[in-house]
Design a protein around this motif. Structure first.
Motif, PDB file in Angstrom:
ATOM      1  N   LEU A   1       0.837  -1.199   0.000  1.00  0.00           N
ATOM      2  CA  LEU A   1       0.000   0.000   0.000  1.00  0.00           C
ATOM      3  C   LEU A   1       0.875   1.254   0.000  1.00  0.00           C
ATOM      4  O   LEU A   1       0.634   2.182  -0.777  1.00  0.00           O
ATOM      5  CB  LEU A   1      -0.926   0.000   1.216  1.00  0.00           C
ATOM      6  N   VAL A   2       1.889   1.275   0.848  1.00  0.00           N
ATOM      7  CA  VAL A   2       2.790   2.430   0.918  1.00  0.00           C
ATOM      8  C   VAL A   2       3.500   2.625  -0.418  1.00  0.00           C
ATOM      9  O   VAL A   2       3.587   3.759  -0.926  1.00  0.00           O
ATOM     10  CB  VAL A   2       3.799   2.253   2.075  1.00  0.00           C
ATOM     11  N   ILE A   3       3.987   1.546  -1.001  1.00  0.00           N
ATOM     12  CA  ILE A   3       4.653   1.638  -2.309  1.00  0.00           C
ATOM     13  C   ILE A   3       3.689   2.207  -3.348  1.00  0.00           C
ATOM     14  O   ILE A   3       4.049   3.092  -4.134  1.00  0.00           O
ATOM     15  CB  ILE A   3       5.177   0.258  -2.755  1.00  0.00           C
ATOM     16  N   GLY A   4       2.453   1.706  -3.340  1.00  0.00           N
ATOM     17  CA  GLY A   4       1.453   2.187  -4.294  1.00  0.00           C
ATOM     18  C   GLY A   4       1.162   3.667  -4.132  1.00  0.00           C
ATOM     19  O   GLY A   4       1.052   4.408  -5.123  1.00  0.00           O
ATOM     20  N   ILE A   5       1.067   4.125  -2.895  1.00  0.00           N
ATOM     21  CA  ILE A   5       0.793   5.542  -2.640  1.00  0.00           C
ATOM     22  C   ILE A   5       1.982   6.408  -3.049  1.00  0.00           C
ATOM     23  O   ILE A   5       1.812   7.469  -3.651  1.00  0.00           O
ATOM     24  CB  ILE A   5       0.427   5.748  -1.156  1.00  0.00           C
ATOM     25  N   VAL A   6       3.191   5.927  -2.755  1.00  0.00           N
ATOM     26  CA  VAL A   6       4.392   6.678  -3.149  1.00  0.00           C
ATOM     27  C   VAL A   6       4.472   6.793  -4.667  1.00  0.00           C
ATOM     28  O   VAL A   6       4.792   7.868  -5.200  1.00  0.00           O
ATOM     29  CB  VAL A   6       5.662   6.008  -2.566  1.00  0.00           C
ATOM     30  N   LEU A   7       4.163   5.712  -5.371  1.00  0.00           N
ATOM     31  CA  LEU A   7       4.191   5.763  -6.834  1.00  0.00           C
ATOM     32  C   LEU A   7       3.150   6.749  -7.368  1.00  0.00           C
ATOM     33  O   LEU A   7       3.420   7.491  -8.317  1.00  0.00           O
ATOM     34  CB  LEU A   7       3.967   4.369  -7.421  1.00  0.00           C
ATOM     35  N   LEU A   8       1.962   6.753  -6.758  1.00  0.00           N
ATOM     36  CA  LEU A   8       0.934   7.702  -7.179  1.00  0.00           C
ATOM     37  C   LEU A   8       1.365   9.138  -6.891  1.00  0.00           C
ATOM     38  O   LEU A   8       1.173  10.032  -7.712  1.00  0.00           O
ATOM     39  CB  LEU A   8      -0.393   7.406  -6.471  1.00  0.00           C
TER      40      LEU A   8
ATOM     41  N   GLY B   1       3.654  10.741  -9.373  1.00  0.00           N
ATOM     42  CA  GLY B   1       3.132  11.106 -10.688  1.00  0.00           C
ATOM     43  C   GLY B   1       2.771   9.937 -11.582  1.00  0.00           C
ATOM     44  O   GLY B   1       2.178  10.131 -12.637  1.00  0.00           O
ATOM     45  N   ASP B   2       3.136   8.724 -11.199  1.00  0.00           N
ATOM     46  CA  ASP B   2       2.744   7.559 -12.003  1.00  0.00           C
ATOM     47  C   ASP B   2       1.249   7.325 -11.856  1.00  0.00           C
ATOM     48  O   ASP B   2       0.663   7.599 -10.800  1.00  0.00           O
ATOM     49  CB  ASP B   2       3.504   6.310 -11.552  1.00  0.00           C
ATOM     50  N   ARG B   3       0.620   6.796 -12.902  1.00  0.00           N
ATOM     51  CA  ARG B   3      -0.822   6.547 -12.859  1.00  0.00           C
ATOM     52  C   ARG B   3      -1.148   5.187 -13.449  1.00  0.00           C
ATOM     53  O   ARG B   3      -0.610   4.802 -14.485  1.00  0.00           O
ATOM     54  CB  ARG B   3      -1.586   7.615 -13.650  1.00  0.00           C
ATOM     55  N   PRO B   4      -2.064   4.455 -12.799  1.00  0.00           N
ATOM     56  CA  PRO B   4      -2.525   3.171 -13.342  1.00  0.00           C
ATOM     57  C   PRO B   4      -3.552   3.394 -14.439  1.00  0.00           C
ATOM     58  O   PRO B   4      -4.010   4.514 -14.663  1.00  0.00           O
ATOM     59  CB  PRO B   4      -3.152   2.505 -12.121  1.00  0.00           C
TER      60      PRO B   4
END
Length: 121
Positions: free
Chosen positions: A49-56, A59-62
């Protein structure tokens, strides 16, 4: 998503699921070592979850933000719900419930990676 970490989470969940099913086949109730393994798996999911939030935040987007967030947060809920059920009904089947909950995690992680890489369906 970090593919190597996602694979680690999926493999760990699969191993804990196999352990749960083995315990169930032996007519054993959920014991402390199994619950500790579930807690470690949950910590891996929190890290995801933390990794996903940091990526978001970077500026990265799914492919679909809503679907991505649903899988990211939803994966955190599966194990606590399974553990609550297993601890409320301490029986052989409760150990199998933990195994089923653990098997849901690799599926959710796979879907999370698919959504991250652009799949929206």
């Amino acid at each position: 998503m970090i593919t190597g970490f996602a694979v680690t989470v999926a493999v760990a969940a699969t191993l804990v699921a196999l352990w749960s099913f083995l315990q169930s086949a032996r007519n054993r109730l959920p014991d402390n070592p199994l619950l500790v393994a579930l807690a470690v798996l949950e910590l891996l999911l929190v890290a995801q979850l933390v990794i996903g939030i940091v990526l978001l935040a970077g500026g990265d987007r799914p492919g679909s933000l809503a679907t991505y967030l649903a899988y990211l947060i939803g994966s955190l809920v599966v194990l606590p719900v399974g553990a609550a059920w297993a601890l409320a009904e301490r029986s052989r089947s409760s150990t199998a419930v933990l195994g089923i909950a653990c098997l849901a995690i690799p599926v959710m992680v796979l879907r999370l990676n698919e959504v991250w890489s652009g799949a929206t369906a």
